[in-house]
Write a protein that holds these residues in place. Structure first.
Motif, mmCIF file in Angstrom:
data_model
loop_
_atom_site.group_PDB
_atom_site.id
_atom_site.type_symbol
_atom_site.label_atom_id
_atom_site.label_comp_id
_atom_site.label_asym_id
_atom_site.label_seq_id
_atom_site.Cartn_x
_atom_site.Cartn_y
_atom_site.Cartn_z
ATOM 1 N N ALA A 98 31.123 41.598 45.151
ATOM 2 C CA ALA A 98 30.297 40.745 44.298
ATOM 3 C C ALA A 98 30.206 41.310 42.885
ATOM 4 C CB ALA A 98 28.903 40.592 44.906
ATOM 5 N N LEU A 99 30.060 42.627 42.762
ATOM 6 C CA LEU A 99 29.980 43.244 41.440
ATOM 7 C C LEU A 99 31.260 43.020 40.643
ATOM 8 C CD1 LEU A 99 28.204 46.641 42.250
ATOM 9 C CD2 LEU A 99 27.243 44.662 41.049
ATOM 10 N N ILE A 100 32.391 42.986 41.339
ATOM 11 C CA ILE A 100 33.665 42.738 40.658
ATOM 12 C C ILE A 100 33.905 41.245 40.475
ATOM 13 C CG2 ILE A 100 36.167 42.998 40.829
ATOM 14 C CD1 ILE A 100 35.688 45.532 42.484
ATOM 15 N N GLY A 101 33.703 40.482 41.556
ATOM 16 C CA GLY A 101 34.112 39.085 41.563
ATOM 17 C C GLY A 101 33.205 38.141 40.802
ATOM 18 N N VAL A 102 31.886 38.372 40.851
ATOM 19 C CA VAL A 102 30.957 37.432 40.192
ATOM 20 C C VAL A 102 31.142 37.415 38.678
ATOM 21 C CG1 VAL A 102 28.532 36.944 39.727
ATOM 22 C CG2 VAL A 102 29.270 37.422 42.062
ATOM 23 N N PRO A 103 31.199 38.561 37.977
ATOM 24 C CA PRO A 103 31.443 38.492 36.528
ATOM 25 C C PRO A 103 32.779 37.825 36.194
ATOM 26 C CG PRO A 103 30.640 40.667 37.136
ATOM 27 C CD PRO A 103 30.943 39.954 38.412
ATOM 28 N N LEU A 104 33.833 38.167 36.943
ATOM 29 C CA LEU A 104 35.126 37.524 36.701
ATOM 30 C C LEU A 104 35.024 36.012 36.905
ATOM 31 C CD1 LEU A 104 37.565 40.005 38.502
ATOM 32 C CD2 LEU A 104 37.327 39.678 36.046
ATOM 33 N N ALA A 106 32.338 34.148 36.740
ATOM 34 C CA ALA A 106 31.478 33.537 35.721
ATOM 35 C C ALA A 106 32.271 33.275 34.443
ATOM 36 C CB ALA A 106 30.283 34.430 35.439
ATOM 37 N N PHE A 107 33.043 34.258 34.003
ATOM 38 C CA PHE A 107 33.854 34.051 32.807
ATOM 39 C C PHE A 107 34.918 32.979 33.038
ATOM 40 C CE2 PHE A 107 32.510 38.536 31.845
ATOM 41 C CZ PHE A 107 31.764 38.218 30.716
ATOM 42 N N ARG A 108 35.530 33.010 34.220
ATOM 43 C CA ARG A 108 36.599 32.038 34.510
ATOM 44 C C ARG A 108 36.040 30.624 34.651
ATOM 45 N NH1 ARG A 108 39.695 28.706 34.731
ATOM 46 N NH2 ARG A 108 41.660 28.522 35.889
ATOM 47 N N GLY A 109 34.854 30.490 35.228
ATOM 48 C CA GLY A 109 34.317 29.170 35.492
ATOM 49 C C GLY A 109 33.585 28.542 34.327
ATOM 50 N N LEU A 110 33.026 29.361 33.413
ATOM 51 C CA LEU A 110 32.171 28.824 32.351
ATOM 52 C C LEU A 110 32.758 28.953 30.962
ATOM 53 C CD1 LEU A 110 28.754 30.285 33.616
ATOM 54 C CD2 LEU A 110 29.633 27.955 33.949
ATOM 55 N N PHE A 111 33.799 29.779 30.796
ATOM 56 C CA PHE A 111 34.345 30.033 29.467
ATOM 57 C C PHE A 111 35.850 29.754 29.429
ATOM 58 C CE2 PHE A 111 30.557 32.638 29.791
ATOM 59 C CZ PHE A 111 29.945 32.491 28.561
ATOM 60 N N TYR A 179 36.035 35.546 43.647
ATOM 61 C CA TYR A 179 36.557 35.082 42.359
ATOM 62 C C TYR A 179 36.930 33.609 42.417
ATOM 63 C CZ TYR A 179 39.876 34.438 38.518
ATOM 64 O OH TYR A 179 40.538 33.947 37.425
ATOM 65 N N PHE A 180 37.700 33.215 43.411
ATOM 66 C CA PHE A 180 38.141 31.828 43.493
ATOM 67 C C PHE A 180 37.016 30.902 43.968
ATOM 68 C CE2 PHE A 180 42.260 34.026 43.674
ATOM 69 C CZ PHE A 180 42.927 33.328 42.679
ATOM 70 N N GLY A 181 36.231 31.354 44.945
ATOM 71 C CA GLY A 181 35.168 30.507 45.457
ATOM 72 C C GLY A 181 34.073 30.245 44.453
ATOM 73 N N VAL A 182 33.574 31.282 43.790
ATOM 74 C CA VAL A 182 32.448 31.133 42.864
ATOM 75 C C VAL A 182 32.894 30.512 41.544
ATOM 76 C CG1 VAL A 182 30.660 32.388 41.585
ATOM 77 C CG2 VAL A 182 31.204 33.033 43.947
ATOM 78 N N SER A 216 24.966 28.310 42.232
ATOM 79 C CA SER A 216 26.280 28.606 42.811
ATOM 80 C C SER A 216 26.166 29.378 44.129
ATOM 81 C CB SER A 216 27.125 29.414 41.826
ATOM 82 O OG SER A 216 26.579 30.712 41.632
ATOM 83 N N ILE A 217 24.945 29.495 44.659
ATOM 84 C CA ILE A 217 24.729 30.268 45.878
ATOM 85 C C ILE A 217 25.545 29.755 47.062
ATOM 86 C CG2 ILE A 217 22.986 30.687 47.682
ATOM 87 C CD1 ILE A 217 21.047 31.497 45.538
ATOM 88 N N PRO A 218 25.751 28.441 47.268
ATOM 89 C CA PRO A 218 26.583 28.028 48.409
ATOM 90 C C PRO A 218 27.972 28.654 48.404
ATOM 91 C CG PRO A 218 25.376 26.149 47.551
ATOM 92 C CD PRO A 218 25.129 27.277 46.605
ATOM 93 N N GLY A 219 28.645 28.609 47.265
ATOM 94 C CA GLY A 219 29.969 29.227 47.192
ATOM 95 C C GLY A 219 29.904 30.729 47.336
ATOM 96 N N LEU A 220 28.880 31.360 46.742
ATOM 97 C CA LEU A 220 28.740 32.807 46.826
ATOM 98 C C LEU A 220 28.413 33.246 48.243
ATOM 99 C CD1 LEU A 220 28.627 35.556 45.444
ATOM 100 C CD2 LEU A 220 26.244 35.088 44.845
ATOM 101 N N ALA A 221 27.503 32.527 48.908
ATOM 102 C CA ALA A 221 27.120 32.890 50.277
ATOM 103 C C ALA A 221 28.297 32.759 51.232
ATOM 104 C CB ALA A 221 25.961 32.007 50.744
ATOM 105 N N ALA A 222 29.073 31.680 51.093
ATOM 106 C CA ALA A 222 30.237 31.507 51.953
ATOM 107 C C ALA A 222 31.253 32.619 51.720
ATOM 108 C CB ALA A 222 30.873 30.140 51.699
ATOM 109 N N SER A 223 31.452 32.997 50.454
ATOM 110 C CA SER A 223 32.409 34.057 50.139
ATOM 111 C C SER A 223 31.951 35.405 50.686
ATOM 112 C CB SER A 223 32.600 34.137 48.622
ATOM 113 O OG SER A 223 33.075 32.921 48.102
ATOM 114 N N LEU A 224 30.655 35.711 50.523
ATOM 115 C CA LEU A 224 30.132 36.984 51.014
ATOM 116 C C LEU A 224 30.210 37.061 52.533
ATOM 117 C CD1 LEU A 224 27.018 37.467 48.700
ATOM 118 C CD2 LEU A 224 29.170 38.745 48.639
#
Length: 579
Positions: A98-104, A106-111, A179-182, A216-224
């Motif tokens: 999560a520490l690696i994938g969530v920031p990546l 976030a940048f990929r999905g919003l910017f 990364y892909f899910g979130v 975005s918790i549904p995608g994050l929870a499924a990924s975790l």
């Protein structure tokens, strides 16, 4: 064709379709094919795990002394520690991912990230490197006198052979799930809700933390959940790293009880069920999290979302993407190739020590490498075909029919999601090694095919189920009105429509089955080696260069073959469209 059949009213069409759905030879055939296949692939191994846990003398054909081994195994003083280690490792891997994938994400999905498609392709590479091979690459890099010490003068062996090191190495293989899910979830959520928060005075960070990320918790929870399940069932990394640190987990203990004398099948079965219980508990936690709140973000016509430019963050964000791509893909691939090209490991990274001898040994098949590679690729193709067709038929019965047995089939398709590979292997050993069986696939390559199909069946089931839900019943009803049987409808209408999803899942099954480790170690016939067991044995015997050579060839083949097939299919579909 008479006029009555041509001018059938919509009511008659609906009536005919409904009648066909309620009872038809095609439906019955599909139901029986799916039921027999799922019972053989999923039901039999899981049932025998439960039976062996209850009846310790089952292997001798006796049902005596039920539950007599339960207390002995559960009272083992090491079991609580191993269970805690297993949960701790799973949580640590999920947290680091999560520490690696969530920031990546976030940048990929919003910017607007420069070269976004290229980064997506690079983040897929860790999926193509088997976890145990990546771990062996990190051992060659970070151990004393490893590649890092040769290049930089120091090593990180104490970190590598620790819980943190294990979790970090495993997270580098798992974080693409987040990364892909979130990132896709964040793209769907967009920035309009955080913009409202900004209007009312929230800072960008507070708006993201309190509004965008919770949505975005549904995608994050499924990924975790998926990462936790992957971590607690992974065998290669804990076996290679954990035993050096005295860090035992359930999966390594299960393998030890099955492979070392005295063999303890009842104890292994009880521990296997404990592992299944942990996976199922994680699933229940995910469901509770998702049911506690409302995450709906789409209530009408979809709105376009324009991603924001990175601005001054562009350089640090790109450096972050590059660093993670290097750690997750570049460093392991470098270590694998460098070791494969080394004449001797002690010779180090010098030009005189580089040679193609290990690749020549694979081609010459002096150690059985080519036979192992051929067997694994053949099993990969067979698994993709069997699991793909079985998954498609089972999904069709569950989604598109009203058959009475579809609830049982749906249950059988869900069970493999909670069965780690080692549990499947134990179940197959118990089921097909019974002395009273007149014929058995045990000690043949067929047992490997059964194991791979059970482990990987969820992939085609998930893909085809989603595709079938998107196909309306009117197509099938129209075909039925004009005399098509159920099997003709499935073969000529539904199957072509779900083909893209089905082919994608089958390619994924091929890639994973070609290099599966734990089942290969436990159920492979005596003297028979797959790619995974061959590589593992070479490391145990000290032939590290040959093992890494085989690993590199396997990664290249299991990456290029699916991509080549996808390119050919896209060209074929484009040609058909022009025609």
């Amino acid at each position: 064709m008479n006029g009555a059949s041509v001018s059938a009213s919509p009511l008659e069409a609906h009536s005919a379709a409904k009648k066909g759905l309620s009872g038809d030879d095609g439906h019955s055939a599909a139901l029986w094919i799916a039921a027999i296949g799922l019972l053989l692939v999923v039901g039999v191994p899981f049932t025998f795990i439960v039976l062996q846990a209850i009846f310790p003398e089952l292997g001798r054909g006796s049902l005596a002394a039920p539950f007599s081994n339960l207390g002995k195994t559960l009272s083992d003083p090491l079991l609580p520690r191993m269970a805690l280690n297993t949960v701790g490792l799973g949580v640590a891997v999920a947290a680091i991912s999560a520490l690696i994938g969530v920031p990546l994400a976030a940048f990929r999905g919003l910017f607007k990230v420069p070269g976004a498609k290229v980064w997506d392709a690079l983040m897929l590479v860790p999926f193509m490197i088997p976890p145990y091979i990546a771990t062996l690459g990190w051992i060659m890099t970070l151990q004393p006198n490893g590649y890092l010490q040769q290049l930089a003068g120091f090593n990180l062996a104490p970190f590598l052979f620790s819980l943190g090191g294990m979790a970090f190495v495993m997270a580098l293989n798992c974080f693409p799930v987040i990364y892909f899910g979130v990132s896709r979830t964040l793209e769907a959520v967009g920035g309009r809700y955080s913009d409202v928060g900004r209007v009312f005075g929230a800072s960008p960070w507070r708006a993201f933390w309190r509004i965008t990320l919770p949505l975005s918790i549904p995608g994050l929870a499924a990924s975790l959940l998926l990462i936790f399940a992957m971590a607690i069932e992974e065998y290669g990394t804990p076996a290679a790293l954990g035993r050096h640190a005295g860090f035992e987990v359930l999966v390594t203990q299960i393998e030890l009880r099955v492979s070392d004398w005295p063999i303890d099948l009842p104890g292994a079965s009880i521990m296997a069920l404990t592992l299944v219980l942990l996976s199922f508990s994680a699933f229940l936690v995910q469901r509770r999290v998702l049911s506690a709140r409302n995450f709906q973000t789409t209530g009408g016509k979809p709105q376009a979302f324009n991603k924001r430019p990175l601005g001054p963050l562009a350089v640090p964000v790109l450096m972050f993407f590059a660093l993670i791509a290097f750690l997750a893909a570049g460093a392991p691939l470098f270590a694998i190739l460098a070791t494969a090209l080394s004449r001797t490991i002690s010779g180090g990274l010098v030009l005189d020590n580089l040679t193609l001898a290990n690749f020549s040994r694979i081609y010459e098949d002096g150690a059985g490498a080519l036979k192992a590679l051929t067997l694994s690729l053949s099993l990969g193709v067979a698994t993709a075909i069997v699991a793909g067709l079985l998954g498609a038929i089972a999904s069709y019965v569950v989604v598109k029919t009203k058959s009475r047995g579809r609830f049982l089939l749906d249950t059988l398709t869900i069970i493999p999601n909670a069965l780690p590979g080692i549990v499947v292997a134990i179940g197959l050993v118990l089921a097909w090694n019974q002395p009273w069986l007149p014929v058995s696939p045990y000690n043949t390559s067929l047992i490997l095919l059964l194991a791979y199909c059970c482990i990987l069946l969820p992939q085609p089931v998930r893909y085809t189920t989603a595709a079938l839900h998107q196909i309306g019943d009117n197509l099938e009803a129209a075909a039925r009105v004009f005399g098509a049987s159920r099997m003709v409808v499935f073969r000529r209408i539904l199957l072509p429509l779900i083909a893209p999803s089905l082919v994608a899942s089958m390619l994924l099954v091929f890639a994973v089955a070609s290099r599966e480790l734990v089942a290969s170690l436990l159920v492979a016939p005596v003297g028979t080696h797959t790619v995974a067991s061959f590589i593992w044995r070479q490391f145990e015997q000290g032939s590290v260069g040959l093992g890494m050579g085989m690993a590199f060839v396997t990664i290249v083949l299991t990456t290029l073959v699916p991509f080549a097939i996808l390119i050919l299919l896209r060209r074929a579909s484009g040609h058909d469209a022009m025609l």
